[in-house]
Every structure is written in C-alpha cells, then in structure tokens.
Write a protein that holds these residues in place. Structure first.
Motif, PDB file in Angstrom:
ATOM      1  N   ASN B 170     -17.023  19.190 -16.909  1.00 63.44           N
ATOM      2  CA  ASN B 170     -15.293  18.906 -16.538  1.00 63.44           C
ATOM      3  C   ASN B 170     -15.378  18.230 -17.959  1.00 63.44           C
ATOM      4  O   ASN B 170     -13.838  18.379 -18.646  1.00 63.44           O
ATOM      5  N   GLY B 171     -15.935  17.520 -18.233  1.00 63.45           N
ATOM      6  CA  GLY B 171     -15.087  16.060 -19.574  1.00 63.45           C
ATOM      7  C   GLY B 171     -14.235  15.185 -19.088  1.00 63.45           C
ATOM      8  O   GLY B 171     -13.292  15.064 -19.585  1.00 63.45           O
ATOM      9  N   ASP B 206      -4.749  12.778 -18.491  1.00 58.41           N
ATOM     10  CA  ASP B 206      -4.493  13.826 -18.318  1.00 58.41           C
ATOM     11  C   ASP B 206      -4.059  14.431 -20.182  1.00 58.41           C
ATOM     12  O   ASP B 206      -4.240  15.123 -21.070  1.00 58.41           O
ATOM     13  N   PHE B 210      -8.682  14.335 -21.271  1.00 58.09           N
ATOM     14  CA  PHE B 210      -9.996  15.218 -20.629  1.00 58.09           C
ATOM     15  C   PHE B 210      -9.630  16.108 -19.839  1.00 58.09           C
ATOM     16  O   PHE B 210      -8.553  16.411 -19.393  1.00 58.09           O
ATOM     17  N   GLY B 211     -11.060  16.784 -19.147  1.00 56.65           N
ATOM     18  CA  GLY B 211     -10.569  18.003 -17.920  1.00 56.65           C
ATOM     19  C   GLY B 211     -10.465  16.927 -16.262  1.00 56.65           C
ATOM     20  O   GLY B 211     -10.161  16.314 -16.655  1.00 56.65           O
ATOM     21  N   GLY B 212     -10.396  18.003 -15.418  1.00 54.18           N
ATOM     22  CA  GLY B 212      -9.701  17.336 -14.027  1.00 54.18           C
ATOM     23  C   GLY B 212     -11.398  17.063 -13.733  1.00 54.18           C
ATOM     24  O   GLY B 212     -11.835  17.703 -13.636  1.00 54.18           O
ATOM     25  N   CYS B 213     -11.091  16.387 -12.370  1.00 53.66           N
ATOM     26  CA  CYS B 213     -11.753  15.598 -11.556  1.00 53.66           C
ATOM     27  C   CYS B 213     -12.814  17.342 -10.473  1.00 53.66           C
ATOM     28  O   CYS B 213     -11.652  17.692  -9.957  1.00 53.66           O
ATOM     29  N   THR B 214     -13.496  17.424 -10.267  1.00 52.14           N
ATOM     30  CA  THR B 214     -14.068  18.455  -9.890  1.00 52.14           C
ATOM     31  C   THR B 214     -15.166  17.809  -8.444  1.00 52.14           C
ATOM     32  O   THR B 214     -16.123  18.681  -7.738  1.00 52.14           O
TER      33      THR B 214
END
Lengths: 675, 247, 211
Positions: B170-171, B206, B210-214
C-alpha cells in the motif's frame, strides 16, 4: 581505556629530561606568535563557567529573530545547537550533506555517555570527571574547557531524559550506569549498544520541532564549500545543493561549524563514508587555526580488512576485551592454519605476556600498537591483503567454557551477530579476528573558551574542535562533549558575540561573497574539466595508505618526512590527473568526493607536519623516538605542554605554528603507567 | 564470482528511467553489497560511463541512509540494511535486480537515490517531546518502569530508512510512524502530547501521499531493526483515544 | 472498516446458525425463517426487525466498500511506478487478496440475494415460496453447491485476515501475545463460519438433507 593509575609525577627527572634532538619539523613550518585563550575568566576553576555565563552579554528576545545563525552539521553538536538556538528565537539555518539530519555519524556511537551524576554514590563528582578527562587526554587539553564539560554533563542527562531518550534503567525505574573504559566509577549512561543513535534522535526531534515552529530552516543534501569572511568576520557560507548542483550563498550574523571529525583522511576508518574535513579545512584556509591535527584515536577492536575492495571499517565495542583473550601464533608458519588446530603452547597471548597486570585490558593505544607490531612481525592472521595479514585473534573459548554459550550470548549477542554477518564466520566456534582502526580525532579547529575560532564569528563545536580531549579521549566522552557544546555551552557563549548584532547586512554582490562563490565554482569546473585518468577513490585510498603507514599508530621522523613527500607528489598528481565524470548541475557523487579528497590531501600533509613537530609520545600520538627503554610512551612536558595551532599561510607556504601554553592550576601533571 | 546486475538508471527526477544491465566479474563474497557497487562504479568511471548513484553513509547499519530494492526485497534477502548485506548471500552467476524505493512520497532523485524528506516532515508534525533546553527536571524525578523503558527503546531503534514503505503493497509509512508514537507513548514524558502527536503525525502522513495500512505485514518483515506490527496497533489505539478526547 | 467488518461477522454467525436449522428438518427451518419476519411483533410491524437488521447491514456494506475503495485508491496513488520485481515475504495470501476477494464476495452476495431473498430463483424450476425446499433444490444442483463452496472459501480467506486486521485497526493488538491471539482468532472465525455454512450445501448434495 585510557584511565590508568599514576605512578610517576612529572617532577621525576627521568621523564622530564629534555630529549636530545633538534627541531624535527624545521623547514616544514614557520614559527608564529604564541596564542592564548582570552575568554575563560580567572578565579577558582569551579566558578569560571558561572562567571562567564554571567558576563556573557544577553540578546534582547525581540532582537533574536533578526539574528541569523548558520549551523553546519546536524550531529549531536550541530543538532543540539540548532534546536537550542531555535528555541531561543534566533533565525537558524541548518545544513547537512545527508538526506536527513538524523543520519549524522553521531548515530553510530555505541557505548554510552558520561555524566558526573554520582547516582551510584561511588565517589564520582564533577571534579573527578574533570580529572579523569584531563588525565585521559594525557595533559594536553585546556583545563577550563574540560572542567566546564564535566560541570554541564549532568544537565545533559536531564535534558535527554526529558526528551524521551530511552536510557537503560534499573528495576526500580531509575537510570542504570556502567563503568566504561576502565574507569573506576560507574558514570556511563547508555541505551544498549545504541546510545549515540538514541541521543541523536533526541536532538534531531528537538530540532525538527523547531523546523515546524519556523525558527530553524533545514537544508539537507547541502554541502558547505566555503566560508564567507567580511571585514574579518565570518558572515556566511557558500554551499552546493547536491541535488541540483546549484551553488548557493547563505549569509548570516554568525557561523557555527559542527562538522565532525576527519578520520576519513585515512580512507579506511570507522567514520561514515561521507564524513569529511571540507568545511573545517575551508575555514582553516580562510584563517581558522587547526589545532593538534595529529591527535588521532585508533581503536583496537575493529573487524579487519578483507580485501582491496574494503570501503570502511566497523568497530566492535571494546567491552569484548573484558572476556576475550588476544593472541597470535608464535610461529609465522602457523598463521594460515585453522586457529583451533594451534595448540596452546604455540600461541602468543602477547598482551598478557607484555603487560601482565593489565593484560588484555591495556589502554586503546597500547593494544592497538601491540597488534600492529605482531602483524608487522609477520605473525598476523586472516586473509592476506597486499601481502600482509593484518589481524589478531580475540578468543572467547575460555570465556565460553567459564560462562557457557548462554552467558556470552547474553553479554555480547549483538556484537557476535554483527561479526558473523560481516565476516561470515561464527565467533562462537572460531576466534574473532580484530585489528585497530581509526575511530576519532582529538585534533580540530582551534577555539577559545567561548568555542570561537580564530576567525571572529566562526564558532566550532563537537569533534570538529580540538578543545576537550587533549591527546586522547576517554570512552563515552565524545557524546558528552557534542551535547555539552550544542545544548549548554555554545548557546551561552554565542550570545556574547551576537549582542553586538545584528551586523550590517552583507550584500551578495560584496567582493568577499563574489570571490568565495567564484572559488567554489572554479574548483568544480576544474575537477570536471581535468579529464584525467585516475578515479577520486584511488587517490583517497593511496592517501589513506600513506597516512596509515607513516602517521598511524607509530610515527617516526623519517617516516613522517617521507609521508610529506609522498603526499605532496600525490597532491600534484591529483590536481592534474583526477577523473570526474558527469555534470555540475546534478547529483554527482564523484564530484562531491573530489572536493573532499582534495582537502583531505592538504590536511594529511599538515597532520604529518604536526606529528613531526611533536617529538614526544602523548595519548594517541606515539613517536618512535620518544619511548622508554621498555618501549612505552614518553611525554615531554617541558617542551610540548602546548597546543599546536596551525595557521594557513598560502598554498606554497609552510604553515605558521602558534603555541598555546597549557597551564594547569587545578590539577597536577603525571605520567601514566600500565605495567 | 560473477554477477549480472540489472539496475534502474534515471538521470534526474524529471527524466524517464529504465533498467540497464551490467556484467560484473571478480566479485568477492566478503564484499558488502555496496562495496560491490563501488567496484562497478570504479569500472564505469574507467570506461567513461556515469557511475550509479546510490545513498550510503555509515555503512554499519545504523544511519538509515542506504536502502535498495534487491531482487524484489527491501534491503535484499537478509534481515539487515543494504550496507550490511554481503555478497556471500548470492551465488556465482546470479542475476540481481536493483531498484530504488518506489513510493510517490519518495520521488527518485537520481538512479537509486530517493528523497525521503516526507519522513522528516512526519516527525516535524509531532514526533517529539516539547521540552526546551535547560528546562528539564532532574532525570531521577520521574522513575520509568524498566519494562516500559525497554519497550520504548526496542521501537526507538527505528533508523528511518523507509524500507517499510518500500515493502508495503500500500506504500504506507505506518510502521515508521507507529514506532515513534510507541516510543514516546511508552514513556511518562511523552504523555502530555500523546493525543496531538498521533493526530498530527497521521494527518501529515496522509498528506504526504503515503497509502493506508491494511495490516499485511510486509513492512515488519523488511524492517532491518525488526520493529513489530504492535506499533501500528498502538498507533491506532492512540488515534481512537485522541478522537474520543475530541481531537 | 474494522467496525463494519465486525458487524458482518456478527451477522454471518447469526445467519449460519439459522442455516444449520436445516438439519432439524423442513418445519423447524421454515419456522425459523418465519420467526425472523415476526420478530419484535407487535412492537414492530411484520419484518420490522428484519428491516432494522437489513438497514444496519446496508449501511455497513456502504461503509465497508467505501473504505475499501478509498484505501485501494490511496494505495494506487502511493506507488504509481511499480517495481520490476517485487517479492512478498510475510504477507498471507488472504491479506493480499482482500480487495479482489472482497469484490468477489460482493458479487456473490448480489447473486445470493437474487437467489434466496429478492429474486427467489429456483434453478431446479421448483417452487420458491418455501424456504426449506428452495434451499434443498438449490444445493441439489452440483454447480450451485460448487459456487457456494467457492464463495465460502473466499469468505474464509477474507475473515482470516479481516479478523486479525480489525483487531489491529482497533488498536487491540499492542503486544506479541495479543497479536498471536488475534491471528489465531482469525483462523477460528474463518474455519467456523466458512465450515458451518458449507455443511448444509454438502449435506444436501450428499443426500443427507432432503425434502
């Protein structure tokens, strides 16, 4: 491990007899007028800092934001200063060559930080830390500065704890201390083997907070290439944006250099790849004196060189010497054998043999020199590099028998892992191999009690200055000095200078600015247009070999004179034959290195001249001509109890030597012994 | 040994890049990965070709400056930094693919060099304890339970190399951010700013793109300091608490 | 994401419980289905409780899908230049297939609703007004059972990562043990729910549950 019992007072004539020799460095330098620190107030040593802080003039808060401060370097000394001066309300511009201030090489310090908190109630005090530091430095440091260092050491711990530095703690929640480097009190605060990292992150965070507050502006991937001097005062720097290649002018009311040490003059060292002397050297060429450049600390427990490709050396904590036994084979023929096949009677535990009372725990310089001697004798172990095996065994087999693998694991696990990762060998099974490496330089730009160099308005902090460690530095004192300078000393002394400001604005068209900028531009153009045949790294490597061979662990008159000749030839060739590709207008790592190596070459020559002049053995500096009958270091306080401050006199002129006499009022000079 | 290197070359941020192939002979297994690249660069320099730009500084695994994607793994096949990776982890004849960290928040500067300034800006947003120099109380005035100090230390070992971002599908930079929030959140000194710290840092994270954490876990596997996923949970916990407190 | 996911888990557990009524026979199952519709009467109108549940589920679905879409979009923007080579070392297959798996489940849910709730499609051509018979007719068709079993596998994977991930997102896994427990719970929930749902179709196809 420089703190050893005293046995002899200087009054003992056997140590103070003038050596029978002339002036070794005659012809290599010009004698200059003596210098002295004029800033330290007189009076009892424990009142000097209070007095100075009181006497240093204040700057009105509303004036502070009109005052521009440039700080070059973001290690402990630079980062802490940027944060503190930012908090005070000055306009700070902070520069580093790395991509983030958090990368500065202070981060790599492992052991700890000393402070005279006396939490262990074991007899420590400010005075004892002061005493140990002066003695550890072999009586070649300025006592007022060292006393102040010991005095503010306690504030550092308070400050760092408040910032969230996770120091090791005891079960009761209080801070843990350990004894470090052979001192008899426990005054070292630590965060496992990563104390430098934790302290630097603390300073970095404090600085980033000021960036957010707008008081500090940070310039990453910027390298200072020249200092701007206007009417005798430092008024700014020329820096190159390493990404765009743009050569920028930054003007200010005061400039602080916190640019670290120059150990990379040896090419191989435990310093970071980018650590360099350029900022300090450019300042030196503009009038800042370079003091005691030959004082180098060589650390005995590093991982040996494996081949010609080697780019840097890795230090392992010398705590390893507490349990490991150092040896080499007695017979040269055994050197390439599996060490486990060499029987006990064929091993030479040379430190235990020569120094029965201290054995493997002799001071750093002794252990280092002894390792060099056995390797020069042809009894080194490990891979042959350029025909010589440079390594000695550090054997844990008896410690493993005594403490068990678990016991060793608990104490040294991360070090053993690191060793295994780098060498591919398992140190639980075969003895480690170690060899000394350049680790720290005590020498640096000369500063007065205010940390101001011989150029007004140019302040120098941390490893970049010479002030506190004399001829040798105690373990866990580098971090202490960096933070003391950055948090607690410079912010007070710099205000006395800034109280006269804001100074008249300097225009970018001022001849001094134009000239500085042009000089940088010319150098860049020169490197890119030389189109020679040899890479920058090959020159650096050759310089390193010369320095290591002749200006390393043992220095002699003949060797140093030869080194000076070799360096001069190398310098000449470098300027005519270096090959730097790429352009000036982009990220060009060869170009960056070319400038650094050019300055290292000039520094190397001065280091050799300084070492040649100092015909005595003191601290990390060992002159072959100055030893006792047993081959131990012999100091000559009658002739050399001074700081050698070198002034640049021109490219083809010998440097000028200014001597600052070292006067001790609060401490008595003694000769050390470790037999 | 001999290796085939496929390296991302890109003259500057604005230009388009591409993979280039280089053959390198005479590689010793004792070389570090970066020393191997040094050798390549010496050869390129000799041939008049622009050397490959890559970042490194301390070369002992602590400064966090180095970082390469090696055969699809951040910092390569071992759990360590790129500078501590040695060629003995490879075999004669291997093909090695070397790329820069890929994240839009880490734009490529040149070749393998990226700009990680976004991480500094996340720290600027709140990754600190506000205490001016000289205003600190005596260090022993606040005891800290040993286990708390240890936990804080264990995550404070983050070196800010960005491998977590590079490895994350997700970066996301959540592991980096969580490490700082946990470090300061474990200590009594970090409590007063705990709510604002997490809110401001997450907002900056954000904002940087950067991407969100999954919670996939690639970050922690790539982390040379083995920062555990717990720190992201801690970040989330602190964020919920802060929201409950009206932030 | 985590909260809506947990609502779904609660729902499917309930739903699974209902499905297992099929083992009790035609009347018990249909009675349960009817009871769902009169739940809460006379306080609520017929199907009132059912619609409340449905509303919660619809809102959850919207939130769940919207968050997933937002995360997906952010991830795509966070790395617009892809790696030439990228390995996955630590992530489970289920964690990497949350998005496509989620989409698959969405399609399945639509079909499932058409099949049993909105459209009431009986692929065997039989009656659709008797829930039990519709169930048996559906799973007597081998390919329908196959579709449902495939969907349950997808659901199991979604739950395997989803359960642990929601615990993490809620900040409940602040230490190693809690993390391990959450991951174990993920396995348990996945196996129990997917397994529980799979029993009825398998037993229908095997001829154990008949009209």
């Amino acid at each position: 491990m420089t703190d050893m019992p005293d046995t002899t007072l200087t009054s003992d004539p056997s140590h103070d007899a003038p050596a029978d020799h002339g002036d070794d460095a005659a012809g290599y330098y010009t004698p200059g007028a003596p210098i002295a620190d004029t800033k330290a107030p007189g009076g009892p040593i424990d009142e000097r800092w209070q007095t100075r802080k009181f006497e240093a003039r204040l700057v009105n808060p509303s004036n502070r934001r009109k005052l521009d401060v440039i700080i070059v370097g973001t290690g402990l000394a630079g980062g802490a200063a940027a944060a503190t001066l930012g908090e005070a309300g000055y306009n700070v511009k902070s520069f580093c060559y790395q991509d983030s201030p958090r990368r500065a090489h202070s981060i790599a310090a492992q052991g700890g930080i000393n402070a005279a908190k006396n939490y262990k109630e074991d007899g420590d005090s400010v005075h004892r830390l002061f005493y140990d530091t002066v003695k550890g430095g072999d009586y070649r440091s300025r006592e007022s500065n060292v006393y102040r260092l010991a005095e503010v050491s306690t504030n550092i711990i308070d400050q760092c704890v408040a910032q969230g530095v996770p120091f090791a703690r005891e079960y009761g929640g209080l801070l843990d201390n350990r004894s470090f480097g052979g001192v008899q009190v426990s005054r070292t605060f630590y965060a496992r083997g990563q104390t430098g990292q934790q302290l630097l992150i603390g300073a970095y965070q404090a600085m980033e907070r000021q960036v957010a507050a707008g008081t500090v502006e940070q310039f990453t991937r910027h390298e200072m290439l020249e200092v701007i001097i206007v009417e005798g005062k430092a008024r700014g720097i020329i820096a190159r944006d390493l990404v765009t290649g743009e050569i920028e002018t930054h003007l200010a009311d005061v400039v602080v250099l916190a640019t670290g040490g120059y150990g990379n003059v040896f090419f191989l060292s435990t310093n970071a790849m980018g650590s360099n002397v350029t900022a300090a050297w450019r300042a030196h060429r503009k009038g800042a004196y370079m003091a005691n450049p030959c004082y180098t600390q060589i650390h005995p427990t590093c991982i040996p060189v494996t081949g010609a490709h080697q780019s840097k050396l890795t230090l392992m904590s010398e705590s390893l010497r507490n349990d490991g036994r150092i040896w080499v084979p007695k017979n040269k023929a055994d050197c390439d054998k599996d060490p486990r096949d060499i029987p006990e009677e064929d091993r030479d535990y040379y430190l235990e043999r020569i120094y029965p009372s201290f054995g493997n725990l002799v001071p750093r310089d002794i252990a280092s020199r002894a390792a060099k001697n056995v390797c020069d004798d042809g009894r080194g172990v490990g891979p042959e590099v350029e025909g010589v095996r440079r390594g000695v065994y550090l054997d844990f087999s008896s410690a493993i028998e005594r403490l068990g693998v678990d016991g060793i694991e608990e104490k040294y696990d991360n070090l053993f892992d690191m060793y295994a990762r780098i060498t591919g060998e398992n140190p639980y099974e075969t003895p480690m191999r170690i060899y000394p490496a350049v680790h720290y330089v005590m020498g640096g730009l000369w500063v007065d009690y205010d940390l101001q160099s011989s150029i007004p308005g140019l302040f120098v902090t941390g490893e970049a200055n010479f002030s506190d460690h004399g001829a040798n530095r105690l373990g866990a004192s580098a971090l202490m000095q960096g933070l003391a300078d950055g948090y607690f000393v410079l912010p007070h002394t710099i205000r006395d200078y800034l109280a006269d400001g804001p100074f008249e604005k300097v225009d970018e068209s001022h001849p001094a600015v134009v000239e500085a900028k042009q000089a940088v531009q010319d150098r860049v153009t020169h490197f890119l247009s030389t189109k020679g045949t040899r890479s920058v790294d090959s020159y650096h490597r050759e310089l390193g070999n010369i320095m290591w061979e002749y200006c390393g662990m043992e220095r002699t008159e003949d060797g140093l004179k030869k080194a000076i000749d070799l360096i001069r030839t190398l310098k000449d060739d470098f300027w005519r034959n270096v090959k730097v590709l790429g352009t000036a207008e982009s990220l060009n790592q060869s170009l960056e290195r070319a400038g650094r190596v050019a300055d290292f070459i000039e520094l190397g020559e001065l280091m050799c001249i300084d070492a040649l002049n100092r015909r005595e053995s003191c601290g990390g500096h060992f002159r072959g001509e100055s030893q006792t009958e047993d081959g131990e270091a012999l100091r000559h306080d009658d002739q050399f109890a001074y700081v050698a401050a070198w002034e640049f006199a021109g490219d083809d002129e010998p440097p000028v030597l200014h001597k600052e006499e070292l006067v001790y009022t609060a401490i008595e000079m003694k000769q050390r012994s470790y037999k | 040994m001999k290796v085939t290197l496929k390296i991302w070359r890109q003259p500057d941020a604005a230009s388009k890049g591409a993979m280039h192939t280089y053959e390198l002979d005479g590689v010793s297994e004792d070389m570090s990965f970066l020393e191997m690249l040094d050798v390549l660069n010496e050869q390129l320099n000799g041939k008049g070709e622009d050397p490959v730009a890559f970042d490194s500084d301390c070369r002992e695994g602590i400064c966090g400056m180095c970082g390469l994607m090696i055969n699809g793994e951040a910092h390569g096949p071992e759990v360590t930094t790129t500078c501590q990776l040695h060629m003995r982890s490879f075999k004669d004849g291997d093909e090695i693919v070397i790329e820069p960290w890929r994240a839009d928040a880490f734009p490529v500067v040149k070749d393998l060099v990226v700009d990680r300034g976004a991480l500094d800006r996340i720290i600027q947003a709140g990754g600190y304890i506000s205490v001016n120099t000289g205003s600190a109380p005596e260090a022993h005035s606040v005891p800290v339970p040993r286990d708390d100090a240890l936990r804080a230390f264990n995550v404070a070992t983050c070196i800010g190399c960005g491998a977590c971002v590079a490895a994350c599908p997700n970066g996301s930079a959540s592991l980096f951010m969580g490490a700082k929030i946990t470090h300061l959140g474990e200590l009594p000194q970090g409590q007063p700013e705990r709510d604002t710290r997490v809110v401001d840092m997450v907002a900056q994270h954000d904002h940087e793109g950067f991407g969100g954490c999954t919670n996939i876990g690639e970050c922690t596997a790539a982390c040379p300091k083995e920062i555990p996923l717990d720190v992201i949970s801690r970040l989330n916990w602190d964020l919920h608490q802060a929201m409950r407190h009206g932030h | 994401m985590a909260v809506s996911g947990i609502i779904f888990i609660g729902f499917v557990l309930l739903h699974m419980y209902g499905n297992l009524k099929a083992f009790s026979g035609h009347d018990a199952y249909n009675e349960y289905a009817e009871h769902l519709r009169i739940l809460g009467e006379p306080m609520l109108p017929r199907e009132g409780a059912l619609w409340i549940i449905r509303s919660v589920l619809i809102v959850s679905l919207v939130v769940h899908v919207a968050s997933a879409a937002a995360l997906w979009k952010r991830a795509r923007r966070a790395r617009r230049t892809q790696y030439v080579m990228k390995k996955n070392n630590a992530s489970s297959l289920s964690s990497r297939t949350m998005r496509w798996g989620g989409l698959t489940l969405l399609l399945f849910i639509i079909w499932h609703l058409v099949n049993f709730t909105i459209g009431k499609v009986n692929v065997s051509g039989g009656a659709t007004n008797d829930p039990y018979n519709l169930l048996v007719d559906t799973f007597d068709t081998w390919w329908m059972t196959l579709i449902y079993l495939a969907a349950m596998l997808t659901l199991a994977m979604h739950l395997h990562h989803g359960v642990w991930s929601s615990a993490q997102t809620l900040g409940l896994t602040n230490n190693t043990r809690a993390r391990r427990n959450a991951k174990t719970l993920g396995w348990i929930v996945a196996v129990v729910i997917a397994g529980g749902f799979s029993l009825v179709p398998i037993f229908v196809l095997a001829g154990v549950i008949t009209k």
